[in-house]
Scaffold this active site. Structure first.
Site, PDB file in Angstrom:
ATOM      1  N   ASP A   2       0.845  -1.193   0.000  1.00  0.00           N
ATOM      2  CA  ASP A   2       0.000   0.000   0.000  1.00  0.00           C
ATOM      3  C   ASP A   2       0.879   1.241   0.000  1.00  0.00           C
ATOM      4  O   ASP A   2       2.037   1.209   0.430  1.00  0.00           O
ATOM      5  CB  ASP A   2      -0.942   0.003   1.205  1.00  0.00           C
ATOM      6  CG  ASP A   2      -0.223  -0.006   2.541  1.00  0.00           C
ATOM      7  OD1 ASP A   2       0.687  -0.842   2.720  1.00  0.00           O
ATOM      8  OD2 ASP A   2      -0.548   0.829   3.422  1.00  0.00           O
ATOM      9  N   GLU A  10      -0.110  -0.932   5.855  1.00  0.00           N
ATOM     10  CA  GLU A  10       0.980  -0.492   6.730  1.00  0.00           C
ATOM     11  C   GLU A  10       0.931   1.002   6.977  1.00  0.00           C
ATOM     12  O   GLU A  10       1.232   1.469   8.088  1.00  0.00           O
ATOM     13  CB  GLU A  10       2.325  -0.883   6.117  1.00  0.00           C
ATOM     14  CG  GLU A  10       3.529  -0.682   7.037  1.00  0.00           C
ATOM     15  CD  GLU A  10       4.189   0.698   6.895  1.00  0.00           C
ATOM     16  OE1 GLU A  10       5.131   0.987   7.665  1.00  0.00           O
ATOM     17  OE2 GLU A  10       3.752   1.474   6.016  1.00  0.00           O
TER      18      GLU A  10
END
Length: 435
Positions: free
Chosen positions: A72, A139
């Protein structure tokens, strides 16, 4: 690598904003790009989008090793798209440079690991120990549904690691005082992240008749006191270890000073406090980030508040930090609340695991000093502490201070050479860890 950057796998604080069609497309891209990995290793998803690959080793008595990263990325700030030299999700390669969000943080880790594994499988390499490759998808907003969920699952299966390596430190130039060589800094711990809120309520009134101290003034005064006082500096733990590792390569004067640390510690700390990056190695930091007060230009606000982000040193508790803030601002009418996390545990820098990381980095970056350090930002590594003897944080790339500014910013990029070296590092690390 290039195509991976075109998928807008963006993490938002508001999870409702996630465009999971982009995540689905990215996962399909991985399966198409690494058919050997998918056909010859065990693979599963956690919460649909966190990825776990297991490469079974030949000796089940050895503890497994985990390599983790995340795919991400943070959003591109609105109205800054035109500031990019090449589009943030273009994956453009120009003059030996790869452009796009995720080049540094952190599709380089995901793609580098999978490229390394596919290469080793093609070469007929067999690991002695089980190898796990674990990739989170959130994250950037804490990893609760990605890395944490992976850890929950593996913990239920009683799987524990000798070590887990995540992203974090990198190979830096001219960023360690007194050292001219590149230094590869491997995070052996990461600072905690806490939020302090200072708030005050009182009478407002017309701006033509203000009290000598207004709510805004008192909050501003409190912040000023905190910035002027600062937390006490202390060269200890991972910060001290960093300089012990690099001391032999320092200039003569600096080498002498650090060789006599007991005598010169106040001077060393003064040197480190001169730059924000090195100052953050030796103290909990104070960063006011939000100030809220007032709605009308001629009306005194009845409420005022400020938010302060603190990056917490190992050994500092949230309770002690709150007490420091209360004592420093010395204003009983200002309410202080603090939430967040304390620093992670400090992993060993004299272990076989650290030496494997160190040797793999040296095999690729021959002239670099590889040393432990304290990571300032957060990572998914903190979740793996529960199931791993040690956790390390290292991005195998040579980066500059300008690169650090681009991470999460405009014109994020990485050289093709750096990307190739990242793949080489992961190849070397897997081999070093399976001797």
């Amino acid at each position: 690598m290039f195509e991976s950057l075109t998928y807008q796998t963006i993490s938002y604080q508001d999870r409702k904003k996630f465009n999971f069609d982009e995540f689905d497309r990215f996962l399909a891209f991985l399966e198409e790009s690494f058919p050997i990995v998918y056909s010859q290793q065990e693979f599963e998803t956690v919460n649909d989008y966190a990825l776990v690959y297991k490469w079974t080793g030949t000796d089940s008595n050895l503890k497994p090793i985990g390599l983790t990263s995340h795919y991400d990325v943070v959003p591109v700030l609105e109205r800054t798209e035109s500031d990019w030299e090449h589009g943030p999700f273009s994956g453009t390669v120009s003059d030996g440079v790869i452009w796009g969000r995720g080049t540094l943080d952190d599709k380089i880790g995901v793609m580098g690991i999978l490229e390394a594994v596919q290469h080793l499988v093609q070469q007929g390499f067999e690991p002695k120990r089980d190898m796990y490759f674990m990739f989170g998808f959130d994250e950037e907003i804490g990893g609760a549904e990605g890395a944490k969920a992976i850890v929950d699952l593996l913990e239920q299966r009683n799987i524990t690691f000798e070590y887990v390596l995540d992203v974090g430190g990198a190979i830096v130039e001219e960023m360690v005082p007194g050292v001219s060589q590149p230094v590869g800094v491997v995070g052996v711990s990461e600072k905690g992240s806490a939020t302090a809120e200072l708030s005050i309520e009182g009478s407002g009134g017309h701006s033509s008749q203000p009290n000598d101290q207004t709510n805004i003034g008192r909050i501003a005064s409190a912040i000023s006191k905190l910035e002027e006082t600062q937390f006490k500096e202390d060269l200890q733990g991972p910060g001290e270890d960093l300089f012990e590792f690099v001391a032999p390569e320092m200039s003569f004067g600096m080498k002498y000073v650090f060789a006599n640390k007991t005598v010169f510690e106040p001077i060393i700390e003064e040197i480190l406090l001169d730059q924000p990056a090195s100052a953050a190695l030796i103290r909990t930091t104070i960063a006011p980030t939000i100030f809220q007060a007032g709605e009308q230009y001629n009306a005194l606000p009845e409420k005022a508040s400020a938010i302060i982000n603190l990056r917490v040193m190992p050994g500092d508790s949230l309770r002690d930090i709150k007490q420091f803030i209360v004592n420093t601002i010395d204003d009983p009418d200002i309410q202080v609340t603090i939430t967040g996390s304390e620093a992670t545990k400090v992993s060993a820098s004299d272990s076989n695991a650290f030496q494997n990381v160190q040797q793999a980095a040296r095999n690729v970056h021959h002239d670099s000093i590889i040393a432990p350090y304290l990571m300032f930002a957060g990572s998914d590594a903190k979740h793996y502490e529960r199931i791993s003897e040690d956790t390390y944080r290292f991005l195998p790339a040579l980066i500059t201070s300008e690169d650090l500014q681009r991470m999460h910013g405009t014109n994020e990029q990485i050289s093709v050479e750096n990307y190739v070296n990242a793949i080489k590092f992961f190849i070397e690390l897997i081999q070093e860890s399976n001797h």
